[in-house]
Scaffold this motif. Structure first.
Motif, PDB file in Angstrom:
ATOM      1  N   VAL A  27     -60.500   7.845 -36.977  1.00  0.00           N
ATOM      2  CA  VAL A  27     -59.342   8.322 -37.741  1.00  0.00           C
ATOM      3  C   VAL A  27     -59.212   7.544 -39.052  1.00  0.00           C
ATOM      4  N   ASN A  31     -60.521  10.123 -44.421  1.00  0.00           N
ATOM      5  CA  ASN A  31     -59.316  10.364 -45.209  1.00  0.00           C
ATOM      6  C   ASN A  31     -58.834  11.783 -44.927  1.00  0.00           C
ATOM      7  N   GLY A  32     -57.694  11.889 -44.282  1.00  0.00           N
ATOM      8  CA  GLY A  32     -57.148  13.194 -43.922  1.00  0.00           C
ATOM      9  C   GLY A  32     -57.112  13.421 -42.424  1.00  0.00           C
ATOM     10  N   GLU A  34     -55.829  13.028 -38.737  1.00  0.00           N
ATOM     11  CA  GLU A  34     -54.530  12.731 -38.139  1.00  0.00           C
ATOM     12  C   GLU A  34     -54.656  12.240 -36.703  1.00  0.00           C
ATOM     13  N   GLY A  35     -55.757  12.547 -36.062  1.00  0.00           N
ATOM     14  CA  GLY A  35     -55.945  12.124 -34.685  1.00  0.00           C
ATOM     15  C   GLY A  35     -57.336  12.441 -34.207  1.00  0.00           C
ATOM     16  N   GLY A  50     -53.940   8.590 -32.637  1.00  0.00           N
ATOM     17  CA  GLY A  50     -53.375   9.418 -33.684  1.00  0.00           C
ATOM     18  C   GLY A  50     -51.901   9.677 -33.513  1.00  0.00           C
ATOM     19  N   VAL A  51     -51.453  10.774 -34.114  1.00  0.00           N
ATOM     20  CA  VAL A  51     -50.029  11.035 -34.278  1.00  0.00           C
ATOM     21  C   VAL A  51     -49.408  11.937 -33.213  1.00  0.00           C
ATOM     22  N   ARG A  93     -54.075  22.707 -41.007  1.00  0.00           N
ATOM     23  CA  ARG A  93     -54.894  21.699 -40.314  1.00  0.00           C
ATOM     24  C   ARG A  93     -56.264  22.266 -40.014  1.00  0.00           C
ATOM     25  N   ALA A 113     -57.326  17.175 -38.349  1.00  0.00           N
ATOM     26  CA  ALA A 113     -57.217  16.677 -39.716  1.00  0.00           C
ATOM     27  C   ALA A 113     -56.500  17.669 -40.627  1.00  0.00           C
ATOM     28  N   ARG A 114     -56.133  17.152 -41.801  1.00  0.00           N
ATOM     29  CA  ARG A 114     -55.597  18.026 -42.853  1.00  0.00           C
ATOM     30  C   ARG A 114     -56.711  18.968 -43.305  1.00  0.00           C
TER      31      ARG A 114
END
Length: 139
Positions: A27, A31-32, A34-35, A50-51, A93, A113-114
């Motif tokens: 993670v 870059n980007g 989230e988990g 992660g989140v 996402r 991720a984003r």
């Protein structure tokens, strides 16, 4: 497909901690991201970083294991060989997952991720993380 050769047994607290460190490094590296989650092939979370809350982790583990199984089934129908990667891209996402198949235990490793995370970077990092997990789980 990443090969995993270790006996079927529950993960110890130490193993889970080590796996969560690998996932956190994944993670942090992307870059980007989230988990990241390592799920058993039958849909249970083995390790997570992660989140997402615990309920979402359980649901995501079930979904990614199902996606992996569907990908395998589709590949079987067209004689495509073993599943390597599933990539899902949404407006807000994306999810990439790789199957980690062993003689007794199968896992699915995924990153959430984003949408701006580069697919190539994600897949490279997933494969490296899978190699670390394989090494850590060897008896």
């Amino acid at each position: 497909m990443t090969v995993l050769n270790e006996p079927a047994r529950p993960l110890s607290r130490t193993q889970r901690y080590v796996l969560e460190q690998f996932l956190q490094a994944l993670v942090d590296r992307l870059n980007g991201a989230e988990g990241a989650i390592l799920a058993t092939a039958d849909g249970f979370p083995a390790a997570f970083s992660g989140v997402l809350d615990e309920g979402m982790q359980r649901r995501l583990a079930a979904v990614i294991s199902s996606l992996s199984a569907l990908g395998e089934a589709a590949g079987d129908q067209v004689a495509a060989g073993p599943l390597n990667v599933v990539s899902l891209q949404y407006e807000a996402r994306q999810i990439q997952l790789i199957a980690m198949r062993g003689e007794r235990n199968d896992y699915v490793l995924a990153v959430l991720a984003r949408p701006d995370l580069l697919l190539g970077n994600s897949l490279w990092a997933l494969r490296e993380c899978a190699a670390q997990i394989i090494a850590a789980l060897k008896p």
